[in-house]
Write an enzyme that holds these catalytic residues in place. Structure first.
Site, mmCIF file in Angstrom:
data_model
loop_
_atom_site.group_PDB
_atom_site.id
_atom_site.type_symbol
_atom_site.label_atom_id
_atom_site.label_comp_id
_atom_site.label_asym_id
_atom_site.label_seq_id
_atom_site.Cartn_x
_atom_site.Cartn_y
_atom_site.Cartn_z
ATOM 1 N N TYR A 2 0.828 -1.209 0.000
ATOM 2 C CA TYR A 2 0.000 0.000 0.000
ATOM 3 C C TYR A 2 0.860 1.256 0.000
ATOM 4 O O TYR A 2 0.694 2.136 -0.848
ATOM 5 C CB TYR A 2 -0.916 -0.019 1.225
ATOM 6 C CG TYR A 2 -1.911 1.117 1.261
ATOM 7 C CD1 TYR A 2 -2.944 1.184 0.326
ATOM 8 C CD2 TYR A 2 -1.833 2.108 2.237
ATOM 9 C CE1 TYR A 2 -3.871 2.221 0.364
ATOM 10 C CE2 TYR A 2 -2.756 3.139 2.280
ATOM 11 C CZ TYR A 2 -3.760 3.195 1.343
ATOM 12 O OH TYR A 2 -4.673 4.225 1.375
ATOM 13 N N PRO A 21 2.958 3.247 12.045
ATOM 14 C CA PRO A 21 3.555 4.570 12.270
ATOM 15 C C PRO A 21 3.289 5.066 13.685
ATOM 16 O O PRO A 21 2.202 4.875 14.235
ATOM 17 C CB PRO A 21 2.848 5.453 11.228
ATOM 18 C CG PRO A 21 2.346 4.510 10.191
ATOM 19 C CD PRO A 21 2.010 3.250 10.933
ATOM 20 N N LYS A 29 0.044 5.066 22.658
ATOM 21 C CA LYS A 29 0.527 6.441 22.582
ATOM 22 C C LYS A 29 0.792 6.909 21.154
ATOM 23 O O LYS A 29 1.111 8.076 20.933
ATOM 24 C CB LYS A 29 1.797 6.593 23.423
ATOM 25 C CG LYS A 29 1.552 6.391 24.916
ATOM 26 C CD LYS A 29 2.832 6.560 25.721
ATOM 27 C CE LYS A 29 2.567 6.349 27.208
ATOM 28 N NZ LYS A 29 3.814 6.466 28.012
ATOM 29 N N GLN A 30 0.680 6.000 20.185
ATOM 30 C CA GLN A 30 0.828 6.417 18.787
ATOM 31 C C GLN A 30 -0.337 7.342 18.417
ATOM 32 O O GLN A 30 -1.443 7.182 18.914
ATOM 33 C CB GLN A 30 0.920 5.218 17.844
ATOM 34 C CG GLN A 30 -0.279 4.282 17.841
ATOM 35 C CD GLN A 30 -0.167 3.159 18.842
ATOM 36 O OE1 GLN A 30 0.138 3.393 19.994
ATOM 37 N NE2 GLN A 30 -0.449 1.925 18.382
#
Length: 389
Positions: A210, A337, A273-274
């Site tokens: 992707y 991410p 926490k992302q």
């Protein structure tokens, strides 16, 4: 020379004389009341890093421009039966355009566009964009691509689908808008992300079909723009939510909402926490239409700069659906991410666009849609807990 031909010569000469006399008496004169039509010239603009526009290396060419203003446009939306695509179709139909939807129904749903089927300005074609198609349109919104990990790992379509639709745009001289993604930035080392940032992407990771597929799609679009003069627009879409999202597609907002409605624990991966930034679908559609109708190629970040950790999102879902909803932690997924937040200065300046719907305003609208689809319940509350904060 035969006797028969000699006998016909007088008649031939008489015919020539009559013709000459006619054209001499009634000469053909061009009608000067209607000046010869000239096609307008469109200048295609590129942006540099300072957002200043520059002309392409090719000179202006006399051509029929894609999407001539002031008349009904004929538009194709690939993936138009999907979540974002169907909302875009609603707006285009409402504006008075003639819309053709192409969708293979892998993640799209016919129910999303069912209300348009009797509209003479709407057509639905079941087709996979990895195969070429011939149509005559003014504009192409290219949205066809699975956007959730559950689906794009199974059926990546970025490269061939984009190549086929760019080929169509070149063949019929249509304006082409590519819906790219914030995933082109990968796990970014720059925060927030601006369009000039090149990204930090793992080219062989589980998400690369992707991430890298969309990067290749952007490359192809710019090559067709520079090499073939195709009018291209590129949008980098950040996390979007709203009614008609797939309920079990693995994306965080739909996961949390569906789990809370089903009285299941909300699954948070990693430490929670992302961060992500969430825009309501109507804001995105407005941005896409402004980009298509504008004079700037992009790429443009289209997203809401409001940043939430996964735990903060879970808390907003709790406030909206069920204050007693549980949270369950699980190991993080590969190449997830850590941060995601758009810098939308460029969109504000050149498109006059920014999101207007906050997460606490938009989430209840999505919850109502999910509740109706899960339980057939169209009421605005669940155990009295739904809030429109």
């Amino acid at each position: 020379m035969s006797r028969a031909f000699r006998n016909r010569i007088p008649f031939l000469l008489v015919g020539i004389a009559i013709s000459a006399l006619f054209f001499h008496t009634f000469p053909i004169v061009a009608d000067s009341s209607e000046p010869s039509a000239t096609l307008p010239t469109r200048r295609v603009l590129l942006e540099d890093s300072s957002y200043a526009t520059k002309a392409t290396s090719k000179p202006d060419v006399v051509r029929v421009p894609g999407g001539v203003k002031g008349r009904r446009k004929r538009i194709v939306v690939t993936g138009g039966a999907g979540f974002v695509g169907s909302h875009l179709v609603d707006r285009l139909i409402e504006r008075g355009d003639s819309v053709i939807v192409i969708d293979n129904m892998f993640t799209g749903r016919k129910e999303n566009v069912l209300h348009h089927l009797r509209n003479p300005n709407f057509e639905l074609i079941r087709h996979d964009v990895v195969e070429p198609i011939l149509l005559e349109v003014d504009q192409i919104y290219h949205l066809a691509c699975p956007a959730s990990p559950v689906h794009y790992k199974y059926n990546p379509t970025n490269v061939m689908g984009t190549l086929n639709m760019l080929g169509l745009a070149k063949r019929i001289n249509a304006r082409f808008l590519l819906t790219s993604t914030s995933e082109v930035y990968g796990d970014p080392l720059q925060h927030p992300q601006v369009e000039t940032y090149w990204g930090n992407v793992n080219p062989i990771g589980v998400r690369s079909c992707y991430d890298e597929g969309k990067r290749v799609a952007e490359t192809l679009s710019m090559d067709y723009h520079r090499g073939a003069g195709i009018e291209v627009r590129i949008a980098r879409i950040f996390n979007t939510y709203g009614p008609r999202m797939s309920i079990d597609d693995g994306r965080v907002v739909s996961n949390f909402v569906a789990q809370a409605l089903r009285k299941e624990p909300m699954t948070v991966y990693g430490d929670g926490k992302q961060t992500r930034s969430f825009q309501f679908v109507s804001d995105l559609v407005e941005g896409l239409m402004r980009l298509m109708e504008g004079d700037h190629v992009g790429p443009f970040n289209l997203g809401n700069p409001g940043e939430f950790t996964m735990l903060e999102l879970a808390q907003v879902v709790q406030e909206t659906i069920d204050k007693n909803a549980k949270i369950e932690f699980r190991p993080n997924t590969e190449d997830d991410p850590h941060k995601r937040k758009p810098d939308i200065s460029k969109a504000k300046e050149l498109l006059g666009w920014q999101p207007t719907v906050s997460l606490r305003e938009g989430l209840p609208r999505m919850v109502s849609d999910f509740r109706q689809r899960l339980f057939g319940d169209s009421k605005g509350s669940l155990d009295g807990s739904l809030s429109a904060e």
